[in-house]
Write a protein that holds these residues in place. Structure first.
Motif, PDB file in Angstrom:
ATOM      1  N   ARG A   1      -1.353   1.746   6.975  1.00  0.00           N
ATOM      2  CA  ARG A   1      -2.215   1.642   7.286  1.00  0.00           C
ATOM      3  C   ARG A   1      -2.555   3.483   7.325  1.00  0.00           C
ATOM      4  N   MET A   2      -1.647   3.989   7.639  1.00  0.00           N
ATOM      5  CA  MET A   2      -1.706   5.782   7.436  1.00  0.00           C
ATOM      6  C   MET A   2      -2.440   6.375   6.796  1.00  0.00           C
ATOM      7  N   LEU A   3      -2.124   5.158   5.313  1.00  0.00           N
ATOM      8  CA  LEU A   3      -2.649   5.752   4.188  1.00  0.00           C
ATOM      9  C   LEU A   3      -3.742   5.504   4.246  1.00  0.00           C
ATOM     10  N   ILE A   4      -5.125   5.186   4.645  1.00  0.00           N
ATOM     11  CA  ILE A   4      -6.355   4.469   4.911  1.00  0.00           C
ATOM     12  C   ILE A   4      -7.380   4.564   5.607  1.00  0.00           C
ATOM     13  N   GLY A   5      -7.906   5.230   5.236  1.00  0.00           N
ATOM     14  CA  GLY A   5      -9.222   5.692   5.332  1.00  0.00           C
ATOM     15  C   GLY A   5     -10.485   4.443   5.872  1.00  0.00           C
ATOM     16  N   TYR A   6     -10.547   3.968   6.851  1.00  0.00           N
ATOM     17  CA  TYR A   6     -11.400   1.801   6.579  1.00  0.00           C
ATOM     18  C   TYR A   6     -12.907   2.740   7.483  1.00  0.00           C
TER      19      TYR A   6
ATOM     20  N   ARG B   1       5.564  -3.573   7.013  1.00  0.00           N
ATOM     21  CA  ARG B   1       5.543  -2.017   7.614  1.00  0.00           C
ATOM     22  C   ARG B   1       4.270  -1.427   7.622  1.00  0.00           C
ATOM     23  N   GLY B   2       2.879  -2.405   8.620  1.00  0.00           N
ATOM     24  CA  GLY B   2       2.003  -2.485   8.389  1.00  0.00           C
ATOM     25  C   GLY B   2       1.099  -0.983   8.879  1.00  0.00           C
ATOM     26  N   LYS B   3       1.820  -0.327  10.368  1.00  0.00           N
ATOM     27  CA  LYS B   3       1.742   0.743  10.107  1.00  0.00           C
ATOM     28  C   LYS B   3       1.676   1.863   9.763  1.00  0.00           C
ATOM     29  N   HIS B   4       2.708   1.746   8.837  1.00  0.00           N
ATOM     30  CA  HIS B   4       2.315   2.900   7.727  1.00  0.00           C
ATOM     31  C   HIS B   4       1.595   2.458   6.539  1.00  0.00           C
TER      32      HIS B   4
ATOM     33  N   LEU C   1     -21.044   9.877  10.434  1.00  0.00           N
ATOM     34  CA  LEU C   1     -19.364   9.515  11.938  1.00  0.00           C
ATOM     35  C   LEU C   1     -18.485   8.620  11.112  1.00  0.00           C
ATOM     36  N   ALA C   2     -18.971   7.624  10.888  1.00  0.00           N
ATOM     37  CA  ALA C   2     -17.711   6.424  10.655  1.00  0.00           C
ATOM     38  C   ALA C   2     -16.869   7.233   9.837  1.00  0.00           C
ATOM     39  N   LEU C   3     -17.603   7.280   8.523  1.00  0.00           N
ATOM     40  CA  LEU C   3     -16.944   8.490   7.075  1.00  0.00           C
ATOM     41  C   LEU C   3     -15.825   9.437   8.319  1.00  0.00           C
ATOM     42  N   ALA C   4     -16.464  10.267   7.996  1.00  0.00           N
ATOM     43  CA  ALA C   4     -16.157  11.461   8.380  1.00  0.00           C
ATOM     44  C   ALA C   4     -14.857  10.926  10.361  1.00  0.00           C
ATOM     45  N   ILE C   5     -14.909   9.769  10.632  1.00  0.00           N
ATOM     46  CA  ILE C   5     -13.453   9.476  11.406  1.00  0.00           C
ATOM     47  C   ILE C   5     -13.042   9.103  10.123  1.00  0.00           C
ATOM     48  N   ALA C   6     -12.945   8.029   9.247  1.00  0.00           N
ATOM     49  CA  ALA C   6     -12.060   7.357   7.701  1.00  0.00           C
ATOM     50  C   ALA C   6     -10.902   8.799   7.769  1.00  0.00           C
ATOM     51  N   MET C   7     -12.306   9.612   7.081  1.00  0.00           N
ATOM     52  CA  MET C   7     -11.392  10.450   6.527  1.00  0.00           C
ATOM     53  C   MET C   7     -10.596  11.758   7.539  1.00  0.00           C
ATOM     54  N   LEU C   8      -9.998  11.169   8.524  1.00  0.00           N
ATOM     55  CA  LEU C   8      -9.352  11.754   9.176  1.00  0.00           C
ATOM     56  C   LEU C   8      -7.794  12.171   9.204  1.00  0.00           C
ATOM     57  N   GLY C   9      -7.324  12.704   8.954  1.00  0.00           N
ATOM     58  CA  GLY C   9      -5.782  12.940   7.966  1.00  0.00           C
ATOM     59  C   GLY C   9      -5.979  12.842   7.155  1.00  0.00           C
ATOM     60  N   ASP C  10      -7.484  13.393   6.124  1.00  0.00           N
ATOM     61  CA  ASP C  10      -7.378  12.938   4.662  1.00  0.00           C
ATOM     62  C   ASP C  10      -5.747  11.959   3.910  1.00  0.00           C
ATOM     63  N   PRO C  11      -6.816  10.886   4.195  1.00  0.00           N
ATOM     64  CA  PRO C  11      -5.468   9.484   3.940  1.00  0.00           C
ATOM     65  C   PRO C  11      -6.027   9.086   2.256  1.00  0.00           C
ATOM     66  N   PRO C  12      -5.445   9.377   1.327  1.00  0.00           N
ATOM     67  CA  PRO C  12      -5.090   9.011   0.186  1.00  0.00           C
ATOM     68  C   PRO C  12      -5.962   7.919  -0.343  1.00  0.00           C
ATOM     69  N   ILE C  13      -6.205   6.765   1.136  1.00  0.00           N
ATOM     70  CA  ILE C  13      -6.859   5.530  -0.210  1.00  0.00           C
ATOM     71  C   ILE C  13      -7.784   5.626   0.784  1.00  0.00           C
ATOM     72  N   LEU C  14      -9.246   4.608   0.683  1.00  0.00           N
ATOM     73  CA  LEU C  14     -10.765   4.457   1.258  1.00  0.00           C
ATOM     74  C   LEU C  14     -10.669   3.366   1.362  1.00  0.00           C
ATOM     75  N   ILE C  15     -10.985   2.747   2.137  1.00  0.00           N
ATOM     76  CA  ILE C  15     -11.883   1.048   1.871  1.00  0.00           C
ATOM     77  C   ILE C  15     -13.202   1.028   2.913  1.00  0.00           C
TER      78      ILE C  15
ATOM     79  N   VAL D   1       1.330  -1.281   0.005  1.00  0.00           N
ATOM     80  CA  VAL D   1       0.186   0.290  -0.115  1.00  0.00           C
ATOM     81  C   VAL D   1       0.813   1.130   0.277  1.00  0.00           C
ATOM     82  N   GLY D   2       0.573   1.899  -1.055  1.00  0.00           N
ATOM     83  CA  GLY D   2       1.707   3.628  -1.200  1.00  0.00           C
ATOM     84  C   GLY D   2       3.106   2.729  -1.058  1.00  0.00           C
ATOM     85  N   GLY D   3       4.109   1.538  -1.672  1.00  0.00           N
ATOM     86  CA  GLY D   3       5.377   1.065  -1.746  1.00  0.00           C
ATOM     87  C   GLY D   3       5.379   0.413  -0.462  1.00  0.00           C
ATOM     88  N   HIS D   4       4.355   0.751   0.166  1.00  0.00           N
ATOM     89  CA  HIS D   4       4.793  -0.269   1.799  1.00  0.00           C
ATOM     90  C   HIS D   4       4.195  -1.947   1.944  1.00  0.00           C
TER      91      HIS D   4
END
Length: 302
Positions: free
Chosen positions: A72-77, A67-70, A136-150, A59-62
């Motif tokens: 997941r930082m790119l993902i809103g779930y 490097r699971g934490k790195h 609300l769940a979507l708002a939380i997933a979008m915190l930090g403006d992740p480039p990927i949404l799952i 995911v994003g090269g990780h």
């Protein structure tokens, strides 16, 4: 953004997914389609690094395993089953999850405004409707403006109005180059949100197709015509299939019901057959093929 190579996940002797290869580029939107047990949720959990698997996912090269934490930082779930502390106020939940993500000071009202929850911040989560909890769940997933949404079947528990509103919200939020991977049983969601569809069957990726061609290809084929998608409760689907076959129709199982091809002027036929047999239809949509690989989704009264 997401590269899945030869991914296999076994549960005992059976394979949840088997040798799946799929690449999702930046700005792409891919829907996972298949019946219950096809492997959609299993594949999503592998991408998130929530369960062990064979093969490789980046995911994003990780590397998801190393490097699971790195990754997941790119993902809103947004999961299918939501789990919130009901006594939290809505704005408290936003701040709490923002801190978990390591974000700085947040203006909860601004975050909630993005998903149409303006003025709802002081409510306790238990006071929200199902559709508002999904927002609300979507708002939380979008915190930090992740480039990927799952998203995993996020509209499954909503009524028709709630689904339309949530899909409209997603359609507006997920532009601007955001990458999306989502599981769905609903053709109207695929028509509104997906660029491509990955069809899973018994854990195997059968094919990927353009979303514009998908509704026609899955049930209408090259002949054109009309397909009715019937949403039927799980315990009644086997009976519905038998009733429709007995009536001379050719139904196909789908995760939330059946797809059945009918003549343009006989769309009410499956409803009559099922009504006579006492089989409940919870919802439906009508798909028309134009003979050129395109299809539209229409809500009609039979």
């Amino acid at each position: 953004m997401i590269r899945i190579e030869q991914v296999t996940k076994r549960f005992g002797r059976g394979a949840g997914v088997r040798d799946v290869c799929l690449e999702i580029g930046s700005g792409d939107s891919v829907a996972l389609w298949g019946s219950n047990g096809a492997g959609k949720t299993t594949l999503i959990r592998c991408v998130l690094g929530l369960i062990p698997f064979g093969g490789e996912i980046r995911v994003g090269g990780h590397d998801v395993r190393r490097r699971g934490k790195h990754a997941r930082m790119l993902i809103g779930y947004v999961p299918q089953e939501l789990s919130f502390y009901d006594e939290f106020r809505v704005n408290e939940a936003v701040v709490f999850f923002g801190r978990l993500k390591g974000l700085g000071a947040l203006r909860a009202d601004d975050v909630l405004g993005r998903v149409g929850l303006n003025g709802e911040g002081r409510k306790r989560i238990r006071e929200l409707s199902g559709g508002m909890k999904q927002r609300l769940a979507l708002a939380i997933a979008m915190l930090g403006d992740p480039p990927i949404l799952i998203l995993d079947e996020v509209t499954a528990s909503l009524d028709a109005c709630g689904r339309r509103e949530f899909v409209s919200l997603l359609s507006g939020l997920c532009g601007a180059g955001r990458t999306m991977l989502f599981a769905s049983h609903r053709l109207e969601e695929i028509a509104a949100l997906a660029k491509r569809v990955a069809v899973l069957e018994k854990g195997t990726l059968e094919r990927t197709v353009d979303a514009a061609d998908f509704a026609t290809g899955i049930a209408v084929g090259d002949r054109g015509g009309t397909v009715v998608h019937l949403v039927i409760p799980a315990p009644a689907r086997a009976e519905a299939m038998q009733v429709l076959r007995s009536g001379g129709l050719v139904p196909t199982l789908n995760g939330v019901g059946v797809l059945v091809r009918v003549d343009e002027n006989r769309k009410a036929i499956p409803f009559g057959l099922l009504s006579q047999a006492g089989v409940r239809v919870d919802d439906f949509e009508v798909i028309r093929g134009d003979g050129h690989g395109a299809a539209g989704v229409h809500k009609e009264t039979p």
